[in-house]
Scaffold this motif. Structure first.
Motif, PDB file in Angstrom:
ATOM      1  N   ASN A  21       0.756  -1.023   0.170  1.00 62.63           N
ATOM      2  CA  ASN A  21      -0.149  -0.046  -0.204  1.00 62.63           C
ATOM      3  C   ASN A  21       1.117   1.177  -0.129  1.00 62.63           C
ATOM      4  O   ASN A  21       0.839   1.942   0.641  1.00 62.63           O
ATOM      5  N   GLY A  22       1.418   1.242  -1.227  1.00 63.72           N
ATOM      6  CA  GLY A  22       2.798   2.228  -1.079  1.00 63.72           C
ATOM      7  C   GLY A  22       1.872   4.323  -0.848  1.00 63.72           C
ATOM      8  O   GLY A  22       3.347   5.067  -0.383  1.00 63.72           O
ATOM      9  N   PHE A  23       1.417   3.788  -1.862  1.00 67.20           N
ATOM     10  CA  PHE A  23       1.015   5.762  -2.306  1.00 67.20           C
ATOM     11  C   PHE A  23       0.186   6.009  -1.237  1.00 67.20           C
ATOM     12  O   PHE A  23      -0.219   6.698  -0.635  1.00 67.20           O
ATOM     13  N   GLU A  24      -0.072   4.676   0.266  1.00 69.27           N
ATOM     14  CA  GLU A  24      -0.968   5.676   1.406  1.00 69.27           C
ATOM     15  C   GLU A  24       0.378   5.574   2.587  1.00 69.27           C
ATOM     16  O   GLU A  24       0.386   6.279   2.813  1.00 69.27           O
ATOM     17  N   ASP A  25       0.431   3.862   3.071  1.00 69.67           N
ATOM     18  CA  ASP A  25       1.298   3.958   4.177  1.00 69.67           C
ATOM     19  C   ASP A  25       2.928   4.305   4.293  1.00 69.67           C
ATOM     20  O   ASP A  25       3.031   4.357   4.726  1.00 69.67           O
ATOM     21  N   PHE A  26       3.705   3.458   3.176  1.00 65.67           N
ATOM     22  CA  PHE A  26       5.162   3.805   2.960  1.00 65.67           C
ATOM     23  C   PHE A  26       5.628   6.059   2.291  1.00 65.67           C
ATOM     24  O   PHE A  26       5.880   5.585   3.276  1.00 65.67           O
ATOM     25  N   HIS A  27       4.002   6.401   1.864  1.00 60.40           N
ATOM     26  CA  HIS A  27       4.579   7.582   1.727  1.00 60.40           C
ATOM     27  C   HIS A  27       4.492   8.346   2.546  1.00 60.40           C
ATOM     28  O   HIS A  27       4.704   8.558   3.245  1.00 60.40           O
ATOM     29  N   VAL A  28       3.792   8.015   4.076  1.00 59.54           N
ATOM     30  CA  VAL A  28       3.768   8.754   5.433  1.00 59.54           C
ATOM     31  C   VAL A  28       5.034   8.006   5.959  1.00 59.54           C
ATOM     32  O   VAL A  28       5.809   9.611   6.105  1.00 59.54           O
ATOM     33  N   TYR A  29       5.810   6.866   5.696  1.00 60.16           N
ATOM     34  CA  TYR A  29       7.252   6.639   6.352  1.00 60.16           C
ATOM     35  C   TYR A  29       8.325   8.375   4.863  1.00 60.16           C
ATOM     36  O   TYR A  29       8.882   8.715   6.287  1.00 60.16           O
ATOM     37  N   VAL A  30       7.886   7.896   4.026  1.00 57.39           N
ATOM     38  CA  VAL A  30       9.002   8.734   3.219  1.00 57.39           C
ATOM     39  C   VAL A  30       8.691  10.374   3.915  1.00 57.39           C
ATOM     40  O   VAL A  30       9.333  10.867   4.217  1.00 57.39           O
ATOM     41  N   CYS A  31       7.622  11.115   3.746  1.00 57.26           N
ATOM     42  CA  CYS A  31       7.237  12.453   4.333  1.00 57.26           C
ATOM     43  C   CYS A  31       7.554  12.070   5.202  1.00 57.26           C
ATOM     44  O   CYS A  31       7.840  13.273   6.016  1.00 57.26           O
ATOM     45  N   ALA A  32       7.843  11.787   6.873  1.00 58.02           N
ATOM     46  CA  ALA A  32       8.233  11.566   8.091  1.00 58.02           C
ATOM     47  C   ALA A  32      10.036  11.790   8.066  1.00 58.02           C
ATOM     48  O   ALA A  32      10.634  12.857   8.331  1.00 58.02           O
ATOM     49  N   ALA A  33      10.348  10.930   7.041  1.00 60.37           N
ATOM     50  CA  ALA A  33      11.673  10.666   6.551  1.00 60.37           C
ATOM     51  C   ALA A  33      11.954  12.217   6.266  1.00 60.37           C
ATOM     52  O   ALA A  33      13.376  12.786   6.611  1.00 60.37           O
ATOM     53  N   LEU A  34      11.598  12.881   5.423  1.00 61.89           N
ATOM     54  CA  LEU A  34      12.055  13.807   4.577  1.00 61.89           C
ATOM     55  C   LEU A  34      12.295  14.942   5.546  1.00 61.89           C
ATOM     56  O   LEU A  34      12.888  16.042   5.615  1.00 61.89           O
ATOM     57  N   VAL A  35      10.243  16.125   6.225  1.00 59.67           N
ATOM     58  CA  VAL A  35      10.768  16.572   7.559  1.00 59.67           C
ATOM     59  C   VAL A  35      12.124  16.606   8.298  1.00 59.67           C
ATOM     60  O   VAL A  35      12.865  17.093   8.248  1.00 59.67           O
ATOM     61  N   LEU A  88      11.042  22.880  -0.997  1.00 61.19           N
ATOM     62  CA  LEU A  88      12.893  22.132  -0.120  1.00 61.19           C
ATOM     63  C   LEU A  88      14.054  21.955  -1.686  1.00 61.19           C
ATOM     64  O   LEU A  88      13.725  22.407  -2.560  1.00 61.19           O
ATOM     65  N   PRO A  89      15.391  22.038  -0.965  1.00 63.96           N
ATOM     66  CA  PRO A  89      15.651  21.947  -2.122  1.00 63.96           C
ATOM     67  C   PRO A  89      16.240  20.923  -1.730  1.00 63.96           C
ATOM     68  O   PRO A  89      17.183  19.897  -2.245  1.00 63.96           O
ATOM     69  N   THR A  90      15.035  20.257  -2.706  1.00 60.50           N
ATOM     70  CA  THR A  90      15.536  18.990  -3.098  1.00 60.50           C
ATOM     71  C   THR A  90      15.256  18.842  -4.925  1.00 60.50           C
ATOM     72  O   THR A  90      15.143  17.736  -5.826  1.00 60.50           O
ATOM     73  N   ALA A  91      15.225  19.711  -5.451  1.00 61.90           N
ATOM     74  CA  ALA A  91      14.880  19.999  -7.079  1.00 61.90           C
ATOM     75  C   ALA A  91      16.089  19.065  -7.550  1.00 61.90           C
ATOM     76  O   ALA A  91      16.037  18.693  -8.910  1.00 61.90           O
ATOM     77  N   THR A  92      17.077  19.200  -6.435  1.00 63.92           N
ATOM     78  CA  THR A  92      18.819  18.887  -7.416  1.00 63.92           C
ATOM     79  C   THR A  92      19.273  17.665  -6.908  1.00 63.92           C
ATOM     80  O   THR A  92      20.174  16.844  -7.390  1.00 63.92           O
ATOM     81  N   TRP A  93      18.690  16.669  -6.339  1.00 50.84           N
ATOM     82  CA  TRP A  93      18.501  15.481  -5.728  1.00 50.84           C
ATOM     83  C   TRP A  93      18.492  14.365  -7.026  1.00 50.84           C
ATOM     84  O   TRP A  93      17.743  14.973  -7.533  1.00 50.84           O
ATOM     85  N   THR A  94      19.380  13.577  -6.642  1.00 53.01           N
ATOM     86  CA  THR A  94      19.208  11.561  -7.803  1.00 53.01           C
ATOM     87  C   THR A  94      18.437  10.815  -6.891  1.00 53.01           C
ATOM     88  O   THR A  94      18.207  11.266  -5.740  1.00 53.01           O
ATOM     89  N   ASP A  95      19.168   9.889  -7.188  1.00 58.28           N
ATOM     90  CA  ASP A  95      18.192   8.212  -7.407  1.00 58.28           C
ATOM     91  C   ASP A  95      19.354   8.135  -6.028  1.00 58.28           C
ATOM     92  O   ASP A  95      18.948   7.685  -5.287  1.00 58.28           O
ATOM     93  N   LYS A  96      20.261   8.993  -5.896  1.00 60.47           N
ATOM     94  CA  LYS A  96      21.446   8.755  -4.336  1.00 60.47           C
ATOM     95  C   LYS A  96      20.485   9.157  -3.413  1.00 60.47           C
ATOM     96  O   LYS A  96      20.565   8.251  -2.049  1.00 60.47           O
ATOM     97  N   GLU A  97      20.499  10.155  -2.869  1.00 57.23           N
ATOM     98  CA  GLU A  97      19.227  10.554  -2.163  1.00 57.23           C
ATOM     99  C   GLU A  97      17.773  11.036  -2.223  1.00 57.23           C
ATOM    100  O   GLU A  97      17.716   9.755  -0.825  1.00 57.23           O
ATOM    101  N   ILE A  98      17.201  10.128  -3.237  1.00 61.37           N
ATOM    102  CA  ILE A  98      16.524   9.508  -3.158  1.00 61.37           C
ATOM    103  C   ILE A  98      16.451   7.850  -2.568  1.00 61.37           C
ATOM    104  O   ILE A  98      15.505   7.560  -1.513  1.00 61.37           O
ATOM    105  N   MET A 142      18.185   6.890  -0.139  1.00 60.11           N
ATOM    106  CA  MET A 142      19.037   7.328   1.334  1.00 60.11           C
ATOM    107  C   MET A 142      17.644   6.969   1.472  1.00 60.11           C
ATOM    108  O   MET A 142      17.112   7.279   2.988  1.00 60.11           O
ATOM    109  N   LEU A 143      16.867   8.114   1.632  1.00 62.75           N
ATOM    110  CA  LEU A 143      15.705   8.542   1.895  1.00 62.75           C
ATOM    111  C   LEU A 143      14.620   7.345   2.029  1.00 62.75           C
ATOM    112  O   LEU A 143      13.974   7.084   3.029  1.00 62.75           O
ATOM    113  N   LEU A 144      14.549   6.137   1.398  1.00 63.85           N
ATOM    114  CA  LEU A 144      13.568   5.025   0.727  1.00 63.85           C
ATOM    115  C   LEU A 144      14.556   4.590   1.915  1.00 63.85           C
ATOM    116  O   LEU A 144      13.287   4.025   2.446  1.00 63.85           O
TER     117      LEU A 144
END
Lengths: 330, 207
Positions: free
Chosen positions: A259-273, A295-305, A307-309
């Motif tokens: 249920n990635g777009f609902e549950d996992f997305h919540v964890y991603v947003c919490a990790a992001l902030v 957010l200063p994330t527009a220049t992020w690459t897969d590497k930062e994504i 990490m966030l995941l």
């Protein structure tokens, strides 16, 4: 590579095992397999390879019928007022969708987007078209075009000099079908008062309170509410925060989760902030608001994504299943 | 960068709010005013956004906190929560879109329901550069504004027509009102970081 060949084997099986495919996609899908993997994981094409071509032909034909029924209406006066308003909104928004990406400045792409958003709205009157749904169509359009052309050709819009009307019609039908299935899982994000978005924002806030209480206290002291910045993160699923290739990578993992777009997305947003906690705690209301808004994330690459995941995964392991329980009592 | 201007000294802070139907050009007006930039295809606003602009109005240094809202009906719950605490509201329509003009009455009633009683208002008809497509006449705009007793400007974010004067007009009106009420001294500035769904009075005490 080993991973590619593993993917090859799983995805080209006579009957694809989604249970085997899901764990593989968590760490990113090799581009040549991405379009098919997304279609499988979104339940748009059957896992049984022998039935796939027939199903696709049928679904694409059905979508073409829906266009004739809803969109290609010569006499605009036969539309209800709500339908006229919805069409107006879709037509106003198509040119305002991802305008920084050359592909989305193309007239054929704008028409494709307008049609599929309007048809979707007509078929889903409980929510109808809500701004942000247009954003969600963009990764699907890019990934399905990139199944036929190199990604940079797609993003730069050069693809539009090569793609035939027939092929573009097929892409449109596939985007429509996949968007429909994706939205089915998060339907109440876009119904009246958007209860799904409100619930997700509450869950993020509750999680951050448990992970980083100092950050929560600082935000509260400065008068910043989670709804003020996280609303957009839910409504547009971070499409406004990351570059499109990064969102595509993010969605590989979302689609891998049940249920990635609902549950996992919540964890991603919490990790992001929480990632920006130290700097956020030095800011006042206005600086905080401006920072969180862009957010200063527009220049992020897969590497930062990635990490966030990983951080989100850890949060999910630590707090999985318990945060929903807390919100009910909060 | 906005951080630099944020720290500029000021005598008064004013919170403005921009409302109106989706696509009338609220964000474009704000970007023209705050950043002096224009793009014909700007991205849709989701929820709420804001910009800061420091101005000098008759010797008073004012920090304008300008809130930009999403126009689509579905976001009404979140956007109207920002009405309370706004000291000035720009009601924006598109002179090439009659529906957006007709919606102004509805927006006025939203203000009556959700905003402070004394909030200053201004009616703005955007896209006045598009003469060939103009369907709402200047007279109609003026008549509606007069009916509600509020100032009226026709603007173009694209050609930078009357954008600055609209913002300055409402900023001055709010400033004059606050000064007349004995508010607006430097001491008041801490009270104006308003949160949604809270009354102004309550907010001032919490700081």
């Amino acid at each position: 590579s080993y991973r590619d060949s593993q993917f090859d084997k799983v995805i080209h099986a006579d009957v694809v095992s989604l249970a085997t495919l899901r764990p593989l996609t968590w760490n990113g899908i090799p581009p040549p397999h991405r379009a098919l993997a997304w279609k499988l994981l979104l339940g748009y094409v059957p896992t049984n390879a022998s039935r796939r071509s027939h199903t696709l032909t049928r679904k694409r034909a059905e979508y073409r019928e829906a266009i004739i029924q809803h969109y290609d209406i010569a006499d605009q006066n036969t539309r209800t007022l709500q339908e006229q308003e919805c069409l107006r909104q879709v037509l106003v928004d198509a040119p305002r969708t991802a305008p920084d990406i050359p592909l989305f400045r193309n007239d054929r792409i704008r028409r494709l987007l307008s049609r599929l958003l309007y048809v979707w709205a007509m078929r889903h009157p409980a929510s109808s078209y809500v701004q942000g749904i247009n954003d969600l169509a963009t990764p699907l359009i890019v990934v399905f075009l990139a199944d036929y052309y190199p990604l940079h050709t797609v993003l730069q819009g050069h693809v539009m000099n090569h793609v035939s009307d027939e092929r573009l019609d097929d892409v449109e039908a596939d985007v429509y079908g996949c968007l429909t299935n994706l939205l089915a899982g998060i339907q109440d994000h876009y119904t009246a008062d958007q209860p799904g978005v409100q619930r997700m924002v509450m869950r993020v806030e509750e999680l951050v309170r448990r992970i980083d209480v100092d950050l929560c206290k600082h935000l509260a002291a400065e008068g910043v509410q989670f709804l003020q910045f996280a609303f957009k993160w839910m409504n547009c699923l971070l499409l406004r925060e990351f570059s499109l290739p990064c969102v595509v990578r993010l969605w590989d993992t979302y689609l891998s989760e049940s249920n990635g777009f609902e549950d996992f997305h919540v964890y991603v947003c919490a990790a992001l902030v929480c990632q920006f906690s130290a700097s956020l705690q030095t800011m006042n209301f206005e600086t905080l608001f401006a920072f969180l808004q862009e957010l200063p994330t527009a220049t992020w690459t897969d590497k930062e994504i990635e990490m966030l995941l990983s951080q989100a995964f850890v949060l999910g392991t630590l707090f999985g299943g318990s945060d929903a329980h807390l919100v009910q009592h909060g | 960068m906005s951080q630099a201007s944020n720290s500029a000294p000021y005598d008064m802070q004013i919170k403005l709010l921009m409302i109106g139907d989706s696509g009338v050009g609220k964000t474009c007006l704000l970007l023209r005013y705050a950043n002096d930039s224009f793009s014909p295809t700007f991205i849709t606003t989701i929820g709420i956004d804001f910009k800061i602009k420091n101005v000098d109005v008759e010797g008073t240094r004012i920090k304008l906190q300008i809130w930009d809202t999403a126009g689509q009906e579905r976001f009404r719950t979140i956007t109207t929560s920002y009405f309370r605490g706004a000291q000035g509201i720009l009601l924006v329509y598109d002179v090439t879109d009659r529906r957006s003009f007709e919606s102004i009455r509805n927006w006025i009633s939203q203000i009556q329901q959700h905003a402070d009683v004394h909030v200053n208002k201004i009616l703005v008809g955007n896209k006045c550069d598009m003469l060939d497509e103009k369907v709402v006449s200047t007279e109609e705009g003026q008549k509606l504004a007069s009916e509600f007793g509020i100032p009226f400007f026709e603007c173009s974010a694209k050609n930078d027509i009357h954008v600055e004067s609209s913002f300055m007009h409402i900023a001055k009106a709010v400033k004059d009102r606050l000064k007349a009420d004995g508010q607006g001294g430097p001491s008041a500035k801490t009270g104006l970081n308003l949160k949604p769904n809270q009354s102004g009075g309550k907010d001032k005490k919490c700081c």
